[in-house]
Design an enzyme around this catalytic site. Structure first.
Site, PDB file in Angstrom:
ATOM      1  N   TYR A  34     -44.398  39.212  -0.940  1.00  0.00           N
ATOM      2  CA  TYR A  34     -44.315  40.206   0.136  1.00  0.00           C
ATOM      3  C   TYR A  34     -42.923  40.211   0.732  1.00  0.00           C
ATOM      4  O   TYR A  34     -42.073  39.391   0.395  1.00  0.00           O
ATOM      5  CB  TYR A  34     -45.387  39.950   1.201  1.00  0.00           C
ATOM      6  CG  TYR A  34     -45.108  38.793   2.136  1.00  0.00           C
ATOM      7  CD1 TYR A  34     -45.203  37.473   1.701  1.00  0.00           C
ATOM      8  CD2 TYR A  34     -44.755  39.015   3.464  1.00  0.00           C
ATOM      9  CE1 TYR A  34     -44.959  36.414   2.573  1.00  0.00           C
ATOM     10  CE2 TYR A  34     -44.506  37.958   4.336  1.00  0.00           C
ATOM     11  CZ  TYR A  34     -44.620  36.663   3.878  1.00  0.00           C
ATOM     12  OH  TYR A  34     -44.361  35.621   4.734  1.00  0.00           O
ATOM     13  N   LYS A 148     -41.254  34.047  -1.578  1.00  0.00           N
ATOM     14  CA  LYS A 148     -41.937  34.720  -0.458  1.00  0.00           C
ATOM     15  C   LYS A 148     -43.324  35.137  -0.940  1.00  0.00           C
ATOM     16  O   LYS A 148     -43.622  36.313  -1.164  1.00  0.00           O
ATOM     17  CB  LYS A 148     -41.118  35.904   0.069  1.00  0.00           C
ATOM     18  CG  LYS A 148     -41.497  36.239   1.522  1.00  0.00           C
ATOM     19  CD  LYS A 148     -40.447  37.038   2.219  1.00  0.00           C
ATOM     20  CE  LYS A 148     -40.921  37.556   3.574  1.00  0.00           C
ATOM     21  NZ  LYS A 148     -41.234  36.522   4.575  1.00  0.00           N
ATOM     22  N   GLU A 180     -38.808  23.987   7.893  1.00  0.00           N
ATOM     23  CA  GLU A 180     -38.792  25.255   8.624  1.00  0.00           C
ATOM     24  C   GLU A 180     -40.065  25.341   9.459  1.00  0.00           C
ATOM     25  O   GLU A 180     -40.887  24.442   9.433  1.00  0.00           O
ATOM     26  CB  GLU A 180     -38.689  26.431   7.654  1.00  0.00           C
ATOM     27  CG  GLU A 180     -39.845  26.502   6.669  1.00  0.00           C
ATOM     28  CD  GLU A 180     -39.703  27.608   5.632  1.00  0.00           C
ATOM     29  OE1 GLU A 180     -38.919  28.543   5.834  1.00  0.00           O
ATOM     30  OE2 GLU A 180     -40.419  27.533   4.616  1.00  0.00           O
ATOM     31  N   LEU A 204     -38.049  28.886   2.827  1.00  0.00           N
ATOM     32  CA  LEU A 204     -37.776  30.281   2.477  1.00  0.00           C
ATOM     33  C   LEU A 204     -36.386  30.622   3.012  1.00  0.00           C
ATOM     34  O   LEU A 204     -36.109  30.363   4.187  1.00  0.00           O
ATOM     35  CB  LEU A 204     -38.799  31.215   3.121  1.00  0.00           C
ATOM     36  CG  LEU A 204     -38.507  32.666   2.771  1.00  0.00           C
ATOM     37  CD1 LEU A 204     -39.013  32.993   1.377  1.00  0.00           C
ATOM     38  CD2 LEU A 204     -39.097  33.620   3.785  1.00  0.00           C
TER      39      LEU A 204
HETATM   40  N1  PDD Z   1     -41.675  35.432   8.060  1.00  0.00           N
HETATM   41  N2  PDD Z   1     -39.542  31.004   6.754  1.00  0.00           N
HETATM   42  C1  PDD Z   1     -40.802  31.450   6.622  1.00  0.00           C
HETATM   43  C2  PDD Z   1     -41.839  30.515   6.110  1.00  0.00           C
HETATM   44  C3  PDD Z   1     -41.116  32.782   6.965  1.00  0.00           C
HETATM   45  O1  PDD Z   1     -42.361  33.237   6.812  1.00  0.00           O
HETATM   46  C4  PDD Z   1     -40.096  33.622   7.475  1.00  0.00           C
HETATM   47  C5  PDD Z   1     -40.347  35.064   7.863  1.00  0.00           C
HETATM   48  C6  PDD Z   1     -38.790  33.111   7.603  1.00  0.00           C
HETATM   49  C7  PDD Z   1     -37.646  33.947   8.115  1.00  0.00           C
HETATM   50  O2  PDD Z   1     -37.282  34.931   7.173  1.00  0.00           O
HETATM   51  P1  PDD Z   1     -36.605  36.313   7.618  1.00  0.00           P
HETATM   52  O3  PDD Z   1     -35.373  35.979   8.365  1.00  0.00           O
HETATM   53  O4  PDD Z   1     -36.330  36.986   6.326  1.00  0.00           O
HETATM   54  O5  PDD Z   1     -37.625  37.048   8.459  1.00  0.00           O
HETATM   55  C8  PDD Z   1     -38.555  31.793   7.222  1.00  0.00           C
HETATM   56  C9  PDD Z   1     -42.033  36.823   8.179  1.00  0.00           C
HETATM   57  C10 PDD Z   1     -41.394  37.516   9.322  1.00  0.00           C
HETATM   58  C11 PDD Z   1     -43.534  36.962   8.124  1.00  0.00           C
HETATM   59  O6  PDD Z   1     -44.127  36.255   7.322  1.00  0.00           O
HETATM   60  O7  PDD Z   1     -44.112  37.798   8.846  1.00  0.00           O
END
Ligand code: PDD
Length: 281
Positions: A34, A148, A180, A204
């Site tokens: 996703y 992801k 994280e 991620l």
């Molecule tokens: N989540 N790490 C994890 C495990 C995440 O699920 C996310 C983002 C991030 C930050 O990634 P980014 O900067 O690309 O948003 C780091 C999204 C927002 C979600 O699952 O809704």
């Protein structure tokens, strides 16, 4: 209830009518990936970075990319245009497709493509002013956190752990080192230096990872990617979260202990202001 139009496998349809077969491998195995993209004033923020990650995610699990970049942008554009809000959060979800249940990849399968959008919900004014409470926990997820993946049970349990402890996020550690949070990247600040865990299989790589590096470089701040111990996190001057929806957010406490002075610090203020400028650019 507002019933937005969503895109599913070639057609725009009201969300309430969008259906997938129960044998979809996303439903059966969590076999898919996703993407979440913030939209400000109807424009994708960091579009090329999100597209690149989407393509990497598909390749990393062997799903043939069903669309060109331009086709993806057109599909996302359709969904954004159909929604009344100017600031949105687009969600893309691609699974391997529908097949008789068997673990290994089926041959000749068509991916399921789903795109929806919602108004973006940003942190409250109170969260901006005071920072947010977090809790720590052991990272018990699998070892391919760089993908992801829609298989998010580990992240779901970490998010629930936060809620049950009146916190906004669970900050996770693997073997004593920072990884994280359940749905955000985590950064520490010590003596004016910004540090984050390396880009490897344990986290991620958020789209805001590269942005933090850029904003630090532009602001003359030192940025270091390296392994960070639990002790360093608890001794940090500032701890920050980043994600598509949190943008940059300061952590006020971890496990009830104040981070630094227990209020958002100067590096947070600098990076948040720089982030708002980048959005408006
Ligand atoms: N989540 N790490 C994890 C495990 C995440 O699920 C996310 C983002 C991030 C930050 O990634 P980014 O900067 O690309 O948003 C780091 C999204 C927002 C979600 O699952 O809704």
């Amino acid at each position: 209830m507002h019933d937005p139009l969503v895109y599913l496998n070639g057609a725009m349809t009201p969300l309430s009518e969008a259906k997938i077969p129960v044998l979809d491998r996303g439903f059966i195995f969590g076999d898919g990936i996703y993407e979440v993209i913030p939209i400000y004033q109807r424009k994708l923020f960091r579009a090329e970075h999100h597209m690149a990650r989407l393509f990497r995610s598909l390749a990393s699990i062997g799903i043939t990319n069903p669309h060109t970049r331009d086709e993806w942008m057109a599909l996302i554009g359709q969904v954004i245009s159909a929604h009344p809000a100017d600031d949105q959060m687009v969600y893309l979800h691609i699974t391997r497709g529908v097949a008789k249940r068997a673990h290994a990849f089926p041959k000749d399968i068509t991916p399921t493509v789903f795109i929806m959008t919602n108004p973006i919900v940003l942190p409250s004014a109170a969260a901006r002013k005071d920072g947010v409470a977090c809790v720590s926990m052991e990272d018990k997820r699998w070892l391919r956190c760089e993908i992801k993946s829609i298989s998010l049970l580990g992240n779901v349990l970490a998010a629930q752990n936060a809620v049950e402890n009146d916190a906004v996020e669970s900050i996770q550690f693997r073997d004593g080192f920072l990884t994280e949070a359940s749905s955000s990247n985590v950064w520490i600040v010590k003596d004016g230096e910004v540090m984050g865990p390396p880009k490897d299989n344990l986290i991620l790589e958020g789209i805001r990872y590269g942005l933090i590096e850029e904003l630090c470089a532009a602001g003359g701040l030192t940025f270091l990617a390296r392994r960070i111990t639990r002790e360093e996190v608890f001794a940090a001057d500032e701890v920050l979260l980043t994600s598509a929806t949190k943008e940059v957010l300061a952590v006020s406490t971890i496990d009830g202990k104040p981070v630094g002075k227990g209020v958002p610090g100067p590096i947070y203020a600098t990076l948040y202001a720089a982030y708002q400028q980048a959005k408006a650019a």
